[in-house]
Design a protein around this motif. Structure first.
Motif, short mmCIF file in Angstrom:
data_model
loop_
_atom_site.label_atom_id
_atom_site.label_comp_id
_atom_site.label_asym_id
_atom_site.label_seq_id
_atom_site.Cartn_x
_atom_site.Cartn_y
_atom_site.Cartn_z
N ASP A 143 84.27 -12.99 48.27
CA ASP A 143 85.68 -12.29 48.45
C ASP A 143 85.53 -10.74 47.98
O ASP A 143 86.45 -10.07 48.02
CB ASP A 143 86.71 -12.88 47.42
CG ASP A 143 86.36 -12.95 46.10
OD1 ASP A 143 84.97 -13.02 45.77
OD2 ASP A 143 87.25 -12.92 45.07
N ARG A 144 84.12 -10.19 47.51
CA ARG A 144 84.25 -8.89 46.94
C ARG A 144 84.18 -8.02 48.12
O ARG A 144 83.57 -8.40 49.15
CB ARG A 144 82.90 -8.93 46.33
CG ARG A 144 83.05 -9.58 44.84
CD ARG A 144 83.75 -9.11 43.89
NE ARG A 144 83.55 -9.60 42.42
CZ ARG A 144 83.97 -9.36 41.28
NH1 ARG A 144 85.07 -8.53 41.68
NH2 ARG A 144 83.72 -9.52 40.30
N GLU A 145 84.51 -6.88 47.88
CA GLU A 145 84.40 -5.76 48.83
C GLU A 145 83.16 -5.45 49.29
O GLU A 145 82.76 -5.38 50.72
CB GLU A 145 85.02 -4.55 48.49
CG GLU A 145 85.17 -3.42 49.57
CD GLU A 145 83.86 -2.51 49.39
OE1 GLU A 145 83.58 -1.75 50.50
OE2 GLU A 145 83.21 -2.49 48.55
N TYR A 146 82.05 -5.32 48.62
CA TYR A 146 80.51 -5.09 48.90
C TYR A 146 80.11 -6.41 49.70
O TYR A 146 79.27 -5.99 50.64
CB TYR A 146 79.91 -4.84 47.62
CG TYR A 146 79.61 -5.72 46.57
CD1 TYR A 146 78.79 -6.85 46.87
CD2 TYR A 146 80.56 -5.91 45.54
CE1 TYR A 146 78.81 -7.90 45.88
CE2 TYR A 146 80.39 -6.97 44.71
CZ TYR A 146 79.49 -8.08 44.81
OH TYR A 146 79.38 -8.89 43.83
N PHE A 147 80.43 -7.46 49.48
CA PHE A 147 79.73 -8.57 50.15
C PHE A 147 80.28 -8.67 51.84
O PHE A 147 79.57 -8.92 52.57
CB PHE A 147 80.12 -10.03 49.46
CG PHE A 147 79.49 -11.08 49.97
CD1 PHE A 147 78.01 -11.33 49.49
CD2 PHE A 147 79.70 -11.82 51.05
CE1 PHE A 147 77.20 -12.39 50.10
CE2 PHE A 147 79.08 -13.05 51.58
CZ PHE A 147 77.95 -13.37 51.25
N GLN A 151 78.32 -8.10 55.26
CA GLN A 151 78.34 -9.18 56.24
C GLN A 151 78.67 -8.46 57.75
O GLN A 151 78.35 -9.03 58.72
CB GLN A 151 79.56 -10.18 55.93
CG GLN A 151 79.09 -11.12 54.93
CD GLN A 151 80.28 -12.12 54.78
OE1 GLN A 151 81.42 -11.79 54.59
NE2 GLN A 151 79.79 -13.42 54.68
N GLN A 152 79.32 -7.46 57.60
CA GLN A 152 80.02 -6.91 58.85
C GLN A 152 79.23 -5.79 59.19
O GLN A 152 79.40 -5.22 60.30
CB GLN A 152 81.54 -6.56 58.46
CG GLN A 152 82.28 -7.58 58.41
CD GLN A 152 83.87 -7.15 57.87
OE1 GLN A 152 84.08 -6.01 57.73
NE2 GLN A 152 84.52 -7.99 57.30
N ASN A 153 78.38 -5.17 58.57
CA ASN A 153 77.60 -3.92 58.67
C ASN A 153 76.04 -4.31 58.87
O ASN A 153 75.60 -4.46 57.82
CB ASN A 153 77.84 -2.88 57.89
CG ASN A 153 79.44 -2.42 58.11
OD1 ASN A 153 79.75 -1.66 59.00
ND2 ASN A 153 80.26 -2.96 57.28
N VAL A 154 75.32 -3.85 59.75
CA VAL A 154 74.07 -4.14 59.67
C VAL A 154 73.15 -2.94 59.11
O VAL A 154 71.85 -3.02 58.83
CB VAL A 154 73.19 -4.19 61.05
CG1 VAL A 154 72.00 -4.73 61.50
CG2 VAL A 154 74.21 -5.23 61.94
#
Length: 523
Positions: A143-147, A151-154
């Motif tokens: 749930d963390r912002e960095y995780f 996940q969404q940025n390569v």
């Protein structure tokens, strides 16, 4: 009545315009006040600008040092993460590598004071290995912002996220993280290094800053990461609408400005700088009250001194103006006394008419003016009929009253300012008429005669039963070589003719010395 041609106060000569000393003194004192206030304002304004300029330079230098320290802090953590990501992607993170990775993580944390810990998460956000001796328990960090970001940025670039509380021990940390990929480039997890919030707090405290000063570390989107003074409730809040983020940063990556903080409402001199290597912004500011504390003290002391000088100048000016007023009043009284003396010297005290002295002066002026303008000059001589009988019958006091009444009748018929009514002597009067021919003189003489009759002054010694006058008129155009005595004698001759012709009438003498008598009878 005397006019501007005959007034003794307009005698020929040079008249100097008097300097209005009182007004000049007031203007001078006002100018001194304005100059002193102006000099004080300029001095204080320059001093204030100088103090603000020094504060601007100081804040700029401070933000440069902060930016360098922040960049070094995150760069060292970034290098550690980069080397560990390479190690993990090369050797993997299987069960046989976990112990070695844990020791490697722990050694790296010990080498950097700013690190809270290093943590590796799998693709589901669960702990794989950390720099701590035991793995935390819990739902993970999915749930963390960095995780979510990784996940969404390569991208393989390090990501700095908003400050968070560590789920290991509850300490505030600033996360810097990198994505872990498998050999095919698929998402395998996140490697995170936590920067201690306390590290920046100690760094901020190493700078000498006033109680109302402020230091700030935030993301470029305006999210607050660390601040001095530290207020826990403000961590993670957005200041994107503040002056720096809204107006200044879009114009320049660094600079300084003075404005009121949107966080605590304190006005400060801010220096700001955006880091080149990371999406971070640092600011440092000193409160205006502290910056200008010395200036306020100087301004107060200078204002007191100038105020005392102004009071001194004002008191001196008041005394000086008072003395000027006293002098002006004395001079005014003297002028009034002089005018009274002049009036006494040139006017008859009983009738208020001009006396022979003013009459002779006016004759001299009008002879010259008539010669220059080729205009006629007329003279009426008049005498109260049977005035000796009047005095003998009624007494001298009543006789004086009669003279005064005749003088009023005489003045009432002299409508122009240039006309001069004169008590020539005893019961004899004269009227000098500039710019008037014989016909005009005769008309005025008749008006005078009628005016005296209208007074209806009882005179038992007169055949008419009331006071009457006889008048003689003479008119000529002055040539510049005329005799005043001859002029008066001819008017007097006309008067003699009027009296010989029966009194209570007007007679005139022409320039050819022939006598014309205008008879006026009221019977």
């Amino acid at each position: 009545m005397p006019n501007r041609h005959h007034d003794v106060h307009h005698a020929p000569g040079i008249t100097l315009k008097r300097l209005p000393l009182r007004k000049a003194a007031v203007c001078f004192i006002g100018a001194v006040w304005l100059c002193l206030c102006g000099l004080l304002y300029l001095q204080l304004d320059q001093s204030r600008s100088h103090d603000l300029s020094l504060a601007q330079v100081a804040s700029t230098n401070l933000t440069r040092a902060m930016a360098q320290q922040a960049e070094d802090t995150f760069m060292k953590a970034d290098l550690v993460l980069t080397s560990l990501v390479d190690l993990i992607q090369m050797d993997g993170a299987g069960p046989q590598q976990l112990e070695r990775l844990q020791k490697t993580f722990a050694r790296r944390v010990l080498t950097l004071d700013q690190l809270h810990g290093i943590l590796l998460f799998d693709r589901n956000g669960q702990w794989v290995v950390t720099s701590f001796e035991s793995l935390p328990r819990g739902p993970g960090v999915a749930d963390r912002e960095y995780f979510k970001f990784h996940q969404q940025n390569v991208t393989s670039v390090a990501h700095i996220g908003p400050a968070i509380r560590s789920r290991e021990n509850g300490e505030w940390i600033i996360p810097i993280s990198k994505r872990i990929n498998d050999k095919d480039g698929n998402f395998q997890g996140v490697l995170l290094a936590g920067i201690k919030m306390s590290y920046f707090d100690q760094f901020f405290k190493s700078f000498s800053l006033d109680d109302k000063g402020s230091m700030f570390l935030g993301l470029t989107d305006g999210t607050l990461l660390a601040r001095r003074p530290f207020v826990e409730s403000q961590i993670g809040t957005s200041v994107a609408q503040s002056e720096i983020f809204k107006n200044l940063l879009p114009q320049a990556n660094s600079g300084s400005a003075m404005f009121t903080s949107s966080i605590d409402g304190v006005t400060r001199m801010y220096g700001y700088r955006q880091l080149e290597a990371y999406p971070l912004v640092v600011t440092a500011a000193s409160s205006i009250d502290t910056i200008l504390a010395g200036w306020y003290d100087t301004a107060f002391r200078s204002s007191i001194i100038v105020a005392l000088v102004l009071v001194g100048v004002g008191l001196f000016g008041w005394v000086f103006i008072y003395q000027v007023r006293v002098g002006e009043q004395v001079e005014k009284d003297l002028r009034r006394a002089q005018e009274a003396l002049e009036l006494i010297a040139t006017h008859d005290s009983l009738t208020g008419l001009a006396n022979r002295r003013l009459f002779e002066r006016a004759l001299d002026i009008e002879f010259g003016r008539g010669a220059r303008q080729v205009s006629p000059l007329s003279l009426i001589m008049l005498d109260i009929d049977y005035f000796k009988r009047y005095n003998d019958t009624y007494g001298h006091v009543v006789g004086d009253h009669c003279l005064a009444e005749v003088a009023r009748a005489l003045k009432s018929c002299c409508h122009r300012k240039a006309d001069l009514a004169v008590r020539y002597g005893g019961e004899e009067f004269a009227v000098l008429l500039p710019d008037t021919d014989i016909h005009g003189a005769m008309t005025i003489a008749e008006q005078i005669r009628r005016s005296v009759i209208d007074k209806n002054i009882s005179h038992s010694g007169s055949p008419n039963g009331y006071v009457t006058v006889s008048l003689g008129c003479y008119s000529f155009v002055p040539s510049g070589r005329d005799s005043m005595d001859v002029f008066i004698q001819r008017a007097d001759a006309a008067l003699y003719q009027a009296k010989h012709s029966g009194r209570n009438r007007v007679a005139s003498l022409s320039t050819e010395s022939s006598v014309e008598t205008l008879m006026r009878s009221d019977r």
